[in-house]
Design an enzyme around this catalytic site. Structure first.
Site, PDB file in Angstrom:
ATOM      1  N   LEU A   5      13.476  16.789  74.592  1.00 43.72           N
ATOM      2  CA  LEU A   5      13.788  15.586  75.100  1.00 43.72           C
ATOM      3  C   LEU A   5      12.394  15.026  76.130  1.00 43.72           C
ATOM      4  O   LEU A   5      12.633  15.821  76.435  1.00 43.72           O
ATOM      5  CB  LEU A   5      14.961  15.219  74.897  1.00 43.72           C
ATOM      6  CG  LEU A   5      15.611  13.759  76.802  1.00 43.72           C
ATOM      7  CD1 LEU A   5      15.006  12.635  75.664  1.00 43.72           C
ATOM      8  CD2 LEU A   5      16.602  13.816  76.651  1.00 43.72           C
ATOM      9  N   ILE A   6      12.077  14.404  75.461  1.00 41.51           N
ATOM     10  CA  ILE A   6      11.065  13.572  76.148  1.00 41.51           C
ATOM     11  C   ILE A   6      10.567  12.002  76.511  1.00 41.51           C
ATOM     12  O   ILE A   6      11.109  11.888  76.119  1.00 41.51           O
ATOM     13  CB  ILE A   6       9.483  14.509  75.670  1.00 41.51           C
ATOM     14  CG1 ILE A   6       8.296  13.743  76.107  1.00 41.51           C
ATOM     15  CG2 ILE A   6       9.168  13.759  74.444  1.00 41.51           C
ATOM     16  CD1 ILE A   6       6.703  14.046  76.259  1.00 41.51           C
ATOM     17  N   GLY A   8       9.191   9.015  78.442  1.00 43.53           N
ATOM     18  CA  GLY A   8       7.850   8.228  78.966  1.00 43.53           C
ATOM     19  C   GLY A   8       6.693   8.644  77.400  1.00 43.53           C
ATOM     20  O   GLY A   8       5.410   9.119  78.032  1.00 43.53           O
ATOM     21  N   SER A  10       5.263   6.213  74.973  1.00 48.11           N
ATOM     22  CA  SER A  10       4.550   5.162  74.532  1.00 48.11           C
ATOM     23  C   SER A  10       3.403   5.359  74.342  1.00 48.11           C
ATOM     24  O   SER A  10       2.698   4.594  73.589  1.00 48.11           O
ATOM     25  CB  SER A  10       5.203   4.101  74.815  1.00 48.11           C
ATOM     26  OG  SER A  10       5.063   3.250  76.414  1.00 48.11           O
ATOM     27  N   SER A  11       2.563   5.908  75.498  1.00 48.56           N
ATOM     28  CA  SER A  11       1.338   6.026  75.552  1.00 48.56           C
ATOM     29  C   SER A  11       0.915   7.466  76.234  1.00 48.56           C
ATOM     30  O   SER A  11       1.658   8.152  76.611  1.00 48.56           O
ATOM     31  CB  SER A  11       0.123   5.195  75.918  1.00 48.56           C
ATOM     32  OG  SER A  11       1.171   4.771  77.590  1.00 48.56           O
ATOM     33  N   GLY A  14       2.675  11.566  77.438  1.00 43.51           N
ATOM     34  CA  GLY A  14       3.676  11.492  77.177  1.00 43.51           C
ATOM     35  C   GLY A  14       4.097  11.736  75.486  1.00 43.51           C
ATOM     36  O   GLY A  14       4.127  12.240  74.154  1.00 43.51           O
ATOM     37  N   TYR A 146       3.729   6.444  96.169  1.00 41.37           N
ATOM     38  CA  TYR A 146       3.832   7.664  94.746  1.00 41.37           C
ATOM     39  C   TYR A 146       4.432   8.962  95.240  1.00 41.37           C
ATOM     40  O   TYR A 146       4.927   9.904  94.794  1.00 41.37           O
ATOM     41  CB  TYR A 146       2.638   7.687  94.153  1.00 41.37           C
ATOM     42  CG  TYR A 146       2.228   7.496  93.044  1.00 41.37           C
ATOM     43  CD1 TYR A 146       2.988   7.773  91.577  1.00 41.37           C
ATOM     44  CD2 TYR A 146       1.168   9.256  93.414  1.00 41.37           C
ATOM     45  CE1 TYR A 146       2.956   8.344  90.598  1.00 41.37           C
ATOM     46  CE2 TYR A 146       1.151   9.769  91.844  1.00 41.37           C
ATOM     47  CZ  TYR A 146       1.380   9.762  91.086  1.00 41.37           C
ATOM     48  OH  TYR A 146       1.070  10.644  89.812  1.00 41.37           O
TER      49      TYR A 146
END
Length: 270
Positions: A5-6, A8, A10-11, A14, A146
């Site tokens: 399972l990974i 993030g 979409s780009s 990831g 961050y």
């Protein structure tokens, strides 16, 4: 069947890590925050000739995370990759800004990891890989929130690693430096105010760094290696630039020295 399972995907890192994990023969569940933005991921999977189980997941939604894990059943490999940046020094940041970074980069990782751990522990095997940042080792100007969240998640994982290791669960973190991706598109930027000149100097320096950044595909190879290697270790950097940057704070670059000590703290014969 080995399920990875990974989050993030979409780009960026990831996306390429999901493809790499599938090429390694794993059954990959790739999550995206918005399913309507998964076209690049689907196209990459088609081009690579691999199949992905693409699911929607807002990682900060604890109820959705629990529902996903319950629906999937046993997860053998968890790759915590979803993250979000923020630019602003402390005086510029609201409590909401700080909380947003903690929710995305720390608390969501903790929750998802906690959800998969019981099954891994009971089966006597599992791997948890969290993509952090060199900002989890070196605090940087105007990256206060961050870096604080990334420091927190690295501390969490380094503390967890020796406790779950006796149950066959390996914990790793992956620290990229600058990576060419759309990650910076989602970065929250605080109004500069009295820090305008300093903030602009930081942004100029950052732009230069990203102009010669490592490719996301290259960085993803390290994530895949950390998730699949037969010789796991705690700390990974994705490039020589990341090694140099992290070494500003770290002498224990692969994490073996710290874990060599802390693992003795949980041994009954120590």
């Amino acid at each position: 069947m080995t399920i990875a399972l990974i989050t993030g995907t979409s780009s960026g890192i990831g996306l390429h890590a999901a493809i790499g994990l599938a090429r390694s023969g794993l059954d990959v569940v790739a999550t995206v925050r918005d399913a309507s933005r998964a076209s690049a991921l689907r196209a990459a999977a088609s081009e690579a000739g691999v199949t992905l189980d693409i699911r929607s997941l807002e990682v900060t939604d604890a109820t959705a995370a629990r529902a996903l894990i319950e629906a999937l059943g046993p997860v053998d490999i968890l790759v915590n990759n979803a993250g979000r940046g923020a630019v602003g020094t402390l005086e510029q940041l609201t409590d909401a800004d700080l909380q947003d970074q903690l929710e995305t980069n720390y608390l969501s990782v903790a929750r998802l990891t906690r959800l998969v751990l019981p099954g891994m522990r009971e089966r006597g095997r599992g791997r948890i890989v969290t993509v952090t940042s060199v900002g989890g080792a070196v605090g940087q100007p105007f990256a206060d929130a961050y870096c604080a969240a990334k420091f927190a998640v690295e501390g969490l994982m380094q503390s967890l690693a020796p406790v779950v290791a006796p149950f066959g669960v390996d914990v790793s973190i992956v620290e990229p430096a600058a990576v060419a991706s759309s990650f910076t598109d989602s970065v929250h930027r605080a109004a500069p105010g009295p820090y305008a000149d300093l903030q602009q100097a930081y942004l100029d320096r950052t732009s230069t760094a990203f102009a010669s950044a490592q490719s996301a595909e290259d960085a993803a190879r390290t994530v895949v290696e950390a998730a699949t290697t037969s010789a796991p270790r705690f700390r990974w950097q994705t490039s020589e630039a990341a090694v140099r940057f992290a070494s500003l704070s770290l002498a224990d670059l692969d994490g073996s020295r710290v874990l060599g000590v802390t693992q003795t703290w949980v041994r009954s014969d120590a």
